[in-house]
Design a protein around this motif. Sequence first.
Motif, PDB file in Angstrom:
ATOM      1  N   UNK A 102       0.854  -1.339  -0.074  1.00  0.00           N
ATOM      2  CA  UNK A 102       0.155   0.167   0.080  1.00  0.00           C
ATOM      3  C   UNK A 102       0.951   1.295  -0.011  1.00  0.00           C
ATOM      4  N   UNK A 103       0.292   2.136  -0.159  1.00  0.00           N
ATOM      5  CA  UNK A 103       0.705   3.562  -0.373  1.00  0.00           C
ATOM      6  C   UNK A 103       1.991   3.723  -1.506  1.00  0.00           C
ATOM      7  N   UNK A 104       1.744   2.952  -2.598  1.00  0.00           N
ATOM      8  CA  UNK A 104       2.637   3.283  -3.476  1.00  0.00           C
ATOM      9  C   UNK A 104       1.957   3.692  -4.869  1.00  0.00           C
ATOM     10  N   UNK A 105       2.590   4.065  -6.073  1.00  0.00           N
ATOM     11  CA  UNK A 105       2.153   4.678  -7.092  1.00  0.00           C
ATOM     12  C   UNK A 105       1.304   3.595  -7.940  1.00  0.00           C
ATOM     13  N   UNK A 106       0.366   4.071  -8.928  1.00  0.00           N
ATOM     14  CA  UNK A 106      -0.286   3.029  -9.807  1.00  0.00           C
ATOM     15  C   UNK A 106       0.623   2.364 -10.688  1.00  0.00           C
ATOM     16  N   UNK A 107       0.218   1.219 -11.090  1.00  0.00           N
ATOM     17  CA  UNK A 107       1.237   0.308 -11.452  1.00  0.00           C
ATOM     18  C   UNK A 107       1.441   0.915 -12.999  1.00  0.00           C
ATOM     19  N   UNK A 108       2.559   1.009 -13.884  1.00  0.00           N
ATOM     20  CA  UNK A 108       2.779   1.622 -14.820  1.00  0.00           C
ATOM     21  C   UNK A 108       2.805   2.844 -15.006  1.00  0.00           C
ATOM     22  N   UNK A 109       2.793   3.556 -14.033  1.00  0.00           N
ATOM     23  CA  UNK A 109       2.887   5.095 -13.971  1.00  0.00           C
ATOM     24  C   UNK A 109       4.442   5.691 -14.259  1.00  0.00           C
ATOM     25  N   UNK A 110       4.680   6.237 -15.172  1.00  0.00           N
ATOM     26  CA  UNK A 110       6.265   6.695 -15.469  1.00  0.00           C
ATOM     27  C   UNK A 110       6.619   7.661 -14.371  1.00  0.00           C
ATOM     28  N   UNK A 111       7.700   7.398 -13.575  1.00  0.00           N
ATOM     29  CA  UNK A 111       7.983   8.040 -12.505  1.00  0.00           C
ATOM     30  C   UNK A 111       7.496   7.701 -11.299  1.00  0.00           C
ATOM     31  N   UNK A 112       6.985   6.660 -11.296  1.00  0.00           N
ATOM     32  CA  UNK A 112       6.317   5.839 -10.106  1.00  0.00           C
ATOM     33  C   UNK A 112       6.948   4.511  -9.872  1.00  0.00           C
ATOM     34  N   UNK A 113       6.717   4.014  -8.563  1.00  0.00           N
ATOM     35  CA  UNK A 113       6.728   2.837  -7.987  1.00  0.00           C
ATOM     36  C   UNK A 113       5.727   2.098  -7.469  1.00  0.00           C
ATOM     37  N   UNK A 114       5.648   0.868  -7.942  1.00  0.00           N
ATOM     38  CA  UNK A 114       4.644  -0.148  -7.553  1.00  0.00           C
ATOM     39  C   UNK A 114       5.307  -1.504  -7.192  1.00  0.00           C
ATOM     40  N   UNK A 115       4.966  -2.095  -5.949  1.00  0.00           N
ATOM     41  CA  UNK A 115       5.512  -3.076  -5.263  1.00  0.00           C
ATOM     42  C   UNK A 115       4.794  -4.352  -5.067  1.00  0.00           C
ATOM     43  N   UNK A 116       5.031  -5.453  -5.262  1.00  0.00           N
ATOM     44  CA  UNK A 116       4.264  -6.482  -4.873  1.00  0.00           C
ATOM     45  C   UNK A 116       5.030  -7.453  -3.926  1.00  0.00           C
ATOM     46  N   UNK A 117       4.497  -7.858  -2.703  1.00  0.00           N
ATOM     47  CA  UNK A 117       5.172  -8.707  -1.752  1.00  0.00           C
ATOM     48  C   UNK A 117       4.752  -9.896  -2.027  1.00  0.00           C
ATOM     49  N   UNK A 118       5.415 -11.160  -1.358  1.00  0.00           N
ATOM     50  CA  UNK A 118       4.928 -12.573  -1.582  1.00  0.00           C
ATOM     51  C   UNK A 118       5.473 -13.042  -0.786  1.00  0.00           C
TER      52      UNK A 118
END
Length: 200
Positions: A102-118
Amino acid sequence: MRKAMKWMGTLFIGCGCGLLIWLYAGNAKADNEQQEVIEAFKSIQVTEPLNETAESTSDAHAGNQDVSEVEGILSIPQIDLKAPVLKGADAQTLNRSLGAIEQMDPIGEVGGSYAIAGHQARVFGKFFNRLHEVEVGQELSFETLEKNLTFEVFNIKIVRPHEVDVLKARDGIAMLSLVTCYPAYSNDYRLVVQAKKIEE
């Protein structure tokens, strides 16, 4: 004495067979649950835009699976992974599937960061148990209701749990980070695989 030893041997063999059956059944159940979510997600894609008709069609074809908490489907062919990514990365969510931090940028947004944990090591299900096999230059995909994004791995790091700066956005790229505990059965480090969106 021999009779007791024979009885003990039979008992151990029986317990071993029971454990194998339990593991097989558990893995099959986990795989089926993940596949049901993926199919439900796909049926919504087919019936876009999402409205009452689409919702009812989705329920009819997908066993009434609730996909409102699904952000997308992550696919990494090199490690035979295709799994739904749920909203949030709390313990309950990560016991079911992969989770979007949570609290990350939308996926695929240039200049953004999206993260997945597992989780990496699990009794049932695959999740990120082969993430350490991914290499720089390999491609992976993330499928949302609106689009299918392709990413290329450019960085692999092992960090301490508090070193969250590794997830900071970078100018000029749309970054996707995959995070899991490292090594297997340990919580000492985090394996972080980072990829950037590429145009197809």
